[in-house]
Design an enzyme around this catalytic site. Structure first.
Site, PDB file in Angstrom:
ATOM      1  N   GLY A 178       0.830  -1.196   0.000  1.00  9.81           N
ATOM      2  CA  GLY A 178       0.000   0.000   0.000  1.00  9.81           C
ATOM      3  C   GLY A 178       0.866   1.246   0.000  1.00  9.81           C
ATOM      4  O   GLY A 178       1.972   1.229   0.554  1.00  9.81           O
ATOM      5  N   GLN A 182       3.138  10.036   1.008  1.00 14.78           N
ATOM      6  CA  GLN A 182       4.429   9.322   1.012  1.00 14.78           C
ATOM      7  C   GLN A 182       5.248   9.640  -0.242  1.00 14.78           C
ATOM      8  O   GLN A 182       6.436   9.337  -0.299  1.00 14.78           O
ATOM      9  CB  GLN A 182       4.214   7.813   1.123  1.00 14.78           C
ATOM     10  N   CYS A 193       5.762  -0.271   7.058  1.00 14.85           N
ATOM     11  CA  CYS A 193       5.433   0.908   6.261  1.00 14.85           C
ATOM     12  C   CYS A 193       6.650   1.274   5.418  1.00 14.85           C
ATOM     13  O   CYS A 193       7.768   1.243   5.919  1.00 14.85           O
ATOM     14  CB  CYS A 193       5.065   2.064   7.191  1.00 14.85           C
ATOM     15  N   LEU A 194       6.420   1.616   4.156  1.00 19.59           N
ATOM     16  CA  LEU A 194       7.542   1.967   3.281  1.00 19.59           C
ATOM     17  C   LEU A 194       8.256   3.233   3.753  1.00 19.59           C
ATOM     18  O   LEU A 194       9.410   3.447   3.412  1.00 19.59           O
ATOM     19  CB  LEU A 194       7.051   2.134   1.835  1.00 19.59           C
ATOM     20  N   HIS A 252      -4.535   1.493   7.444  1.00 15.45           N
ATOM     21  CA  HIS A 252      -3.155   1.997   7.541  1.00 15.45           C
ATOM     22  C   HIS A 252      -2.954   3.164   6.562  1.00 15.45           C
ATOM     23  O   HIS A 252      -2.432   4.216   6.936  1.00 15.45           O
ATOM     24  CB  HIS A 252      -2.177   0.850   7.247  1.00 15.45           C
ATOM     25  N   GLU A 253      -3.409   2.974   5.318  1.00 12.81           N
ATOM     26  CA  GLU A 253      -3.225   4.015   4.299  1.00 12.81           C
ATOM     27  C   GLU A 253      -4.096   5.232   4.590  1.00 12.81           C
ATOM     28  O   GLU A 253      -3.670   6.367   4.387  1.00 12.81           O
ATOM     29  CB  GLU A 253      -3.509   3.466   2.890  1.00 12.81           C
ATOM     30  N   HIS A 300      -2.450   7.630   6.852  1.00 12.12           N
ATOM     31  CA  HIS A 300      -1.439   8.496   6.220  1.00 12.12           C
ATOM     32  C   HIS A 300      -2.055   9.817   5.764  1.00 12.12           C
ATOM     33  O   HIS A 300      -1.411  10.859   5.832  1.00 12.12           O
ATOM     34  CB  HIS A 300      -0.815   7.800   5.004  1.00 12.12           C
TER      35      HIS A 300
HETATM   36 CO    CO Z   1       2.528   3.288   5.567  1.00 16.12          CO
END
Ligand code: CO
Length: 182
Positions: free
Chosen positions: A44, A49, A97-98, A139-140, A143
């Site tokens: 995701g 991000q 998380c990236l 989660h997304e 963000h």
């Molecule tokens: Co994340």
């Protein structure tokens, strides 16, 4: 086009993202999100991000299918998403998380959610999500509100992560420095 992923420590990740309108270049940002997600083998990725403070994220469960054949392939883009309802039943899952490379911790979240969002043609879609789909969506969605999964973990566990988090912050500072140069 692959874009650099903004790391923990950058103020962009703590900002509130703005609604997307039809005049925005939706296909360009969607392509950039999917290209970057695929290259980083994530599941995701959200607008902030990639330094785009827009209410959009993409999900692709493909990388998980190699390890677990019970997981359904789920690939989609979510524009101006909302969580309308949440189940009282919760579930624990180890999230990553990236923007926080190398950090994986248990996070408790509702098991099922009812969501509403726009697709790429700005049609309104409403559906119920559960399992891994509900997990990634939540989660997304966080963000877009400037919330990271480490905000939701046990405070004692968070303390143990300070060293790792500071290392990521230092890389983020360099990233920010180079971004301001170009
Ligand atoms: Co994340």
């Amino acid at each position: 086009m692959v874009a650099p992923i903004i790391l923990y420590g950058s103020p962009v990740l703590r900002k509130h993202s703005m609604e997307l309108v039809e005049e925005d270049n939706v296909s360009e940002i969607t392509k950039m999100l999917f290209d970057t997600l695929e290259k980083s083998e994530g599941i995701g990725l959200s607008g902030p991000q990639l330094s785009r403070l827009k209410r959009i994220f993409v999900i692709d469960t493909s990388p998980l299918l190699e390890d677990d054949i019970t997981i359904e392939r789920f690939k989609d883009v979510f524009i101006n998403p909302l969580i309308i309802d949440r189940s009282t039943e919760n579930e624990i899952y180890k999230e990553g998380c990236l923007s926080l490379p190398g950090i994986f911790e248990d996070v408790i979240r509702p098991k099922k959610i009812l969501v509403r969002y726009h697709d790429m043609s700005f049609n309104i879609i409403e559906k119920e999500l559960d399992g891994i789909k509900a997990r990634i969506f939540q989660h997304e969605f966080d963000h877009l509100e400037g919330i990271l999964f480490i905000d939701k973990i046990n405070p004692l566990k968070l303390k143990l992560l300070y060293g790792k988090l500071n290392k990521i912050k230092k890389v983020a500072q360099k990233q920010h420095f180079f971004n301001t140069l170009t």
